[in-house]
Write an enzyme that holds these catalytic residues in place. Structure first.
Site, PDB file in Angstrom:
ATOM      1  N   GLY A  16      -0.600   8.927   1.906  1.00  0.00           N
ATOM      2  CA  GLY A  16      -0.018  10.347   2.028  1.00  0.00           C
ATOM      3  C   GLY A  16       1.013  10.277   2.883  1.00  0.00           C
ATOM      4  O   GLY A  16       1.783  11.091   2.860  1.00  0.00           O
ATOM      5  N   MET A  17       1.031   9.038   3.851  1.00  0.00           N
ATOM      6  CA  MET A  17       2.387   9.150   4.773  1.00  0.00           C
ATOM      7  C   MET A  17       3.209   8.373   4.461  1.00  0.00           C
ATOM      8  O   MET A  17       4.134   8.357   5.282  1.00  0.00           O
ATOM      9  CB  MET A  17       1.665   8.669   6.294  1.00  0.00           C
ATOM     10  CG  MET A  17       0.755  10.072   6.874  1.00  0.00           C
ATOM     11  SD  MET A  17       1.568  11.283   7.127  1.00  0.00           S
ATOM     12  CE  MET A  17       2.640  10.923   8.606  1.00  0.00           C
TER      13      MET A  17
ATOM     14  N   ASP B 277      -7.576  11.330  12.458  1.00  0.00           N
ATOM     15  CA  ASP B 277      -7.769  10.992  10.997  1.00  0.00           C
ATOM     16  C   ASP B 277      -8.525   9.665  10.970  1.00  0.00           C
ATOM     17  O   ASP B 277      -7.989   8.855   9.968  1.00  0.00           O
ATOM     18  CB  ASP B 277      -6.380  11.086  10.408  1.00  0.00           C
ATOM     19  CG  ASP B 277      -6.415  10.880   8.901  1.00  0.00           C
ATOM     20  OD1 ASP B 277      -7.374  11.537   8.446  1.00  0.00           O
ATOM     21  OD2 ASP B 277      -5.483  10.124   8.135  1.00  0.00           O
TER      22      ASP B 277
ATOM     23  N   GLY C  47       0.753  -1.093   0.078  1.00  0.00           N
ATOM     24  CA  GLY C  47       0.058  -0.073  -0.042  1.00  0.00           C
ATOM     25  C   GLY C  47       0.869   1.234  -0.080  1.00  0.00           C
ATOM     26  O   GLY C  47       2.041   1.293   0.478  1.00  0.00           O
TER      27      GLY C  47
ATOM     28  N   LYS D 238       5.554   0.040   7.912  1.00  0.00           N
ATOM     29  CA  LYS D 238       5.398   1.447   7.486  1.00  0.00           C
ATOM     30  C   LYS D 238       6.397   2.338   7.352  1.00  0.00           C
ATOM     31  O   LYS D 238       7.330   2.565   8.095  1.00  0.00           O
ATOM     32  CB  LYS D 238       4.340   2.291   8.163  1.00  0.00           C
ATOM     33  CG  LYS D 238       3.876   3.445   7.709  1.00  0.00           C
ATOM     34  CD  LYS D 238       2.588   3.977   8.193  1.00  0.00           C
ATOM     35  CE  LYS D 238       1.629   4.007   6.955  1.00  0.00           C
ATOM     36  NZ  LYS D 238       0.196   4.334   7.414  1.00  0.00           N
TER      37      LYS D 238
ATOM     38  N   GLU E   5       4.641   4.370   2.686  1.00  0.00           N
ATOM     39  CA  GLU E   5       4.554   3.102   2.023  1.00  0.00           C
ATOM     40  C   GLU E   5       4.356   2.058   2.932  1.00  0.00           C
ATOM     41  O   GLU E   5       4.881   2.172   4.166  1.00  0.00           O
ATOM     42  CB  GLU E   5       5.565   2.674   1.096  1.00  0.00           C
ATOM     43  CG  GLU E   5       5.867   3.531  -0.109  1.00  0.00           C
ATOM     44  CD  GLU E   5       7.058   3.289  -0.906  1.00  0.00           C
ATOM     45  OE1 GLU E   5       7.136   3.884  -2.138  1.00  0.00           O
ATOM     46  OE2 GLU E   5       7.988   2.564  -0.391  1.00  0.00           O
ATOM     47  N   VAL E   6       3.614   1.109   2.894  1.00  0.00           N
ATOM     48  CA  VAL E   6       3.427  -0.208   3.544  1.00  0.00           C
ATOM     49  C   VAL E   6       3.894  -1.194   2.937  1.00  0.00           C
ATOM     50  O   VAL E   6       3.477  -1.581   1.904  1.00  0.00           O
ATOM     51  CB  VAL E   6       2.097  -0.322   4.093  1.00  0.00           C
ATOM     52  CG1 VAL E   6       2.126  -1.435   5.217  1.00  0.00           C
ATOM     53  CG2 VAL E   6       1.496   1.117   4.643  1.00  0.00           C
TER      54      VAL E   6
END
Length: 780
Positions: free
Chosen positions: A21-22, A141, A18, A40, A24-25
């Protein structure tokens, strides 16, 4: 992706699963523990590319990652580790098998989910929020993509701490310096949109938006025009879910609508109230509690809302990038924000072999610390920065220090899973290597010795642990000062070991001095102060000052409930201690009731099979036995043994503890043959798993002697009691209460065997030692 992608020589990145915005995982393998994890990766670029902002960002990341790692609830994703590798911040989490709610809706063709499924998801998310809000933590969030539903139906909230990190630096729901909103407007509260301070009620509004979409198939305000969505959140009452879908029960409709109140004061007081309301949906319709009193607050529309895009709601695919004005940088992660791009590749560092020759000496030698576990979340200071000595001789290669830091982390992980013998061995190796490389007084060396002391404690090797802690305390007092938090932490651990060695008067002195320093430096109700007061209460009970122990434990439990919340883990630990003190005061009914309340609270917040929940149930079994309710205790321990055998295995120390309790109550019921057979089995297993001199092994061996005595096998019982007494004297010393009790057992057997003279002499020796102790004079 390159197969050599490795973080800190431990986490091998295997598959990109995945990007958002923060960052990659990745699906990854923890090669130290041989388990699958999710990693992450966050690549900070600084605000407007300002690299001077990076140290602030890194500190915020460490702070928020520690927050996330401290959360322990079945509804919150577990964070295992965090750090920085080659400029990339990373977070290691449990790898979940399931779909996030956005994917779940997509898999359902963007149709509403079944009502019971919505209610179940809502109840689980609200329960997790109730826990996190009680810790003073707001997610900020909450959206479908941040909530996972696993294959077994468990629902978990993701990205605690990281969501706050983004918010703190203007990434999630506020502006970046360029005036860009980086949140997802479909799930933002009016107060977030206004850019004012938010509290836990903002999460409740976002939860209402998520539940509305699950129940109806669309968000409460659905438009491709972001401005229209934001204005609607501020001004427009949502259409009730029942108006879109007639089969939604009234209690669920009312709960969602209450969450979507424009003013925070009009929403439910806390997430626990939502759990109560949803009970009526999952079981039967019940009258609902009235809404809280109104608290008027007006939200305007700040300048940052102009020119934004809509972001991504659950029923659209992919992430939508917010486009900044010309010349500005879009948020924290720069080019990482938006559609899929080539994966980040972390190249592995050089092999961790020791350097073959002296490297070039930099101005100041690099320090690779053990991470926040050893230094309370602060970076380990270099001794030269605090007046301490610099190591002499060649400076070790950074690769070697990094490898030692990785092994230190692996040793910590071994301890977390109960493999204390391996943890102790690894910490000992790292401490020795760090001493050779950095010197005996280097902070990293002392950090390893501190953790070595902790592992030795868990192995029952208290004298060795005391020596390790003495060195750490002496160094930290000299270099950091007597009132430094790390000095006080080491002194507090040394007081605990003194108690385990039976030196409770000395432990009391150290605890009292640490408590005075903590009250002076951080105040009466700081968590560190409360932890010290808790330990002091525990030690008071071991000094026989039971009423004082009970009174202090009650005070600490009340203070922790005020500061941390009634169901916080630390609050429940102290209530557990209150129950213990009640038992020592022979107030077993109250003790039983308190243990059961603690067990129920832990089952709610941690799960019915969490180790802490089972520990409270174990103590409840002791109370049942003391109340003469051994049949109930027997059933409780039989159930505990079955659970622990299934979850931990047949030879885990906690499994053996439950089986030990089972044997004790078999004896109380007069079933001594069965009790003896079980004691023999548990004693042999503890000997093999924990060691012959471990306290638990000796307790089981004593139980053997008790059963033999009850069956009239006095000679065999005497041999067992003498063996236990000798081991306790060797490990704990001749003055320890457990050693003295074993000598009493031995004397009792001698008396029954007609050896009255030997028995009398032994009784007199014990009485003499206890007399010296009562006068405060050490026995010899």
């Amino acid at each position: 992706m390159a197969e050599t992608t490795l973080i800190q020589g431990r986490y091998r990145l295997l598959e990109l699963i995945g990007r958002g915005g923060m960052g990659e995982v990745w699906r990854a393998e923890d090669e130290s523990l041989g388990r699958a994890v999710a990693v992450k990766c966050l690549k900070p670029t600084g605000e407007h590319g300002d690299r001077s902002f990076l140290p602030v960002l890194r500190e915020r990341f460490r702070r928020e990652a520690r927050v996330a790692a401290g959360l322990q609830h079945r509804g919150v994703t577990v964070v295992h580790d965090f750090g920085e590798h080659k400029g990339v911040l990373y977070l290691v989490m449990e790898l979940l098998d399931g779909l996030n709610l956005s994917q779940l809706l997509s898999a359902n063709g963007h149709h509403p989910l079944p009502v019971l499924q919505v209610a179940d998801i809502a109840s689980q998310v609200a329960d997790a929020l109730a826990y996190t809000h009680a810790q003073g933590i707001v997610h900020r969030d909450l959206k479908p993509a941040n909530v996972m539903r696993t294959a077994d139906g468990t629902v978990k909230i993701c990205d605690f701490g990281i969501a706050r990190l983004g918010q703190d630096i203007g990434f999630t729901s506020r502006l970046t310096g360029g005036g860009i909103a980086m949140g997802t407007p479909h799930y933002m509260s009016p107060e977030q949109i206004a850019g004012v301070a938010v509290d836990h009620r903002s999460d409740l509004y976002s939860l209402g938006c998520v539940l509305y979409e699950l129940a109806t198939g669309v968000p409460p305000f659905d438009s491709d025009d972001a401005w229209a969505v934001l204005v609607s959140h501020r001004d427009t009452p949502p259409v009730p879910p029942r108006a879109r879908r007639a089969d939604i029960p009234e209690p669920l409709d009312a709960a969602i609508m209450s969450l979507l109140a424009k003013q925070p004061g009009e929403r439910p007081g806390d997430a626990a109230e939502i759990v109560r309301r949803l009970t009526g949906v999952l079981r039967t319709d019940q009258p609902q509690e009235s809404d809280p009193p109104r608290q008027e607050q007006s939200f305007g529309m700040p300048g940052w809302t102009h020119g934004i895009g809509t972001g991504s709601r659950a029923t659209t695919g992919g992430q939508v990038r917010m486009v900044p004005p010309v010349g500005e940088v879009a948020g924290l992660t720069g080019r990482w924000t938006g559609p899929m791009q080539p994966p980040l590749v972390l190249t592995p560092g050089p092999p961790p072999a020791a350097p073959s020759g002296p490297p070039a000496v930099p101005a100041a030698p690099p320090v690779v610390g053990p991470g926040p576990a050893a230094y309370g979340g602060r970076a380990a200071p270099h001794p030269a920065q605090n007046g301490g000595p610099r190591p002499s001789g060649p400076v070790p290669a950074p690769e070697r220090l990094a490898w030692l830091a990785e092994r230190h982390g692996a040793a910590l992980d071994l301890g977390r899973v109960g493999r204390w013998a391996e943890s102790e061995e690894t910490h000992r190796m790292v401490a020795a290597e760090r001493e050779r490389a950095l010197g005996p007084d280097h902070p990293d060396t002392l950090a390893s010795r501190y953790e070595l002391g902790f592992a030795l404690c868990r192995l029952g090797r208290y004298a060795d642990a005391m020596r390790a802690y003495d060195d750490v305390v002496a160094w930290r007092e000299r270099v950091l000062g007597p009132d430094h938090a790390e000095t006080l932490a080491a002194r507090q651990e040394s007081a605990y070991v003194l108690g385990r060695l039976g030196r409770h008067a000395e432990a009391h002195t150290v605890y009292s001095e640490v408590l005075a320093a903590r009250q002076r430096t951080v105040g009466m109700e700081h968590p560190d102060t409360l932890r010290c007061r808790h330990n002091l209460a525990y030690n008071l009970s071991r000094l026989g000052r039971l009423e004082d122990s009970y009174a202090m434990a009650r005070e600490v439990a009340d203070a922790r409930a005020r500061v941390l919340g009634a169901d916080h883990r630390d609050t429940l630990v102290t209530r557990y201690e209150v129950a213990y003190a009640l038992g020592r005061l022979d107030r077993w009914e109250e003790a039983l009731r308190t243990y059961l309340e603690v067990a129920d609270a832990r089952a709610r917040t941690l799960g019915p099979e969490d180790p802490d929940t089972l520990a409270a149930r174990y103590e409840a079994g002791i109370s049942l036995g003391r109340l003469g309710r051994s049949e109930e205790a027997l059933e409780l321990y039989r159930d505990l043994a079955a659970i622990r055998t299934r979850t931990l295995g047949p030879v885990d120390p906690e499994t053996l503890r439950a089986r030990h309790g089972l044997g004790v109550n078999l004896g109380r019921l007069g079933r001594w043959d069965e009790a003896l057979a079980l004691a023999q089995d548990v004693s042999a297993l503890r000997d093999r798993v924990l060691g012959a001199d471990h306290p638990d092994t000796l307790v089981s061996r004593r139980e053997l002697g008790v059963a033999m005595s009850q069956l009239g096998r006095w000679s065999e019982a005497l041999a067992v009691y003498q063996q236990v007494a000798g081991a306790r004297q060797r490990v704990l010393g001749g003055q320890h209460p457990d050693t003295l009790n074993s000598r009493i057992d031995e004397a009792h057997c001698l008396d029954r065997l007609g050896r009255g003279g030997e028995a009398a002499e032994l009784y007199q020796r014990v009485a003499a030692v206890r007399g010296w102790q009562d006068r405060g004079t050490p026995g010899r």
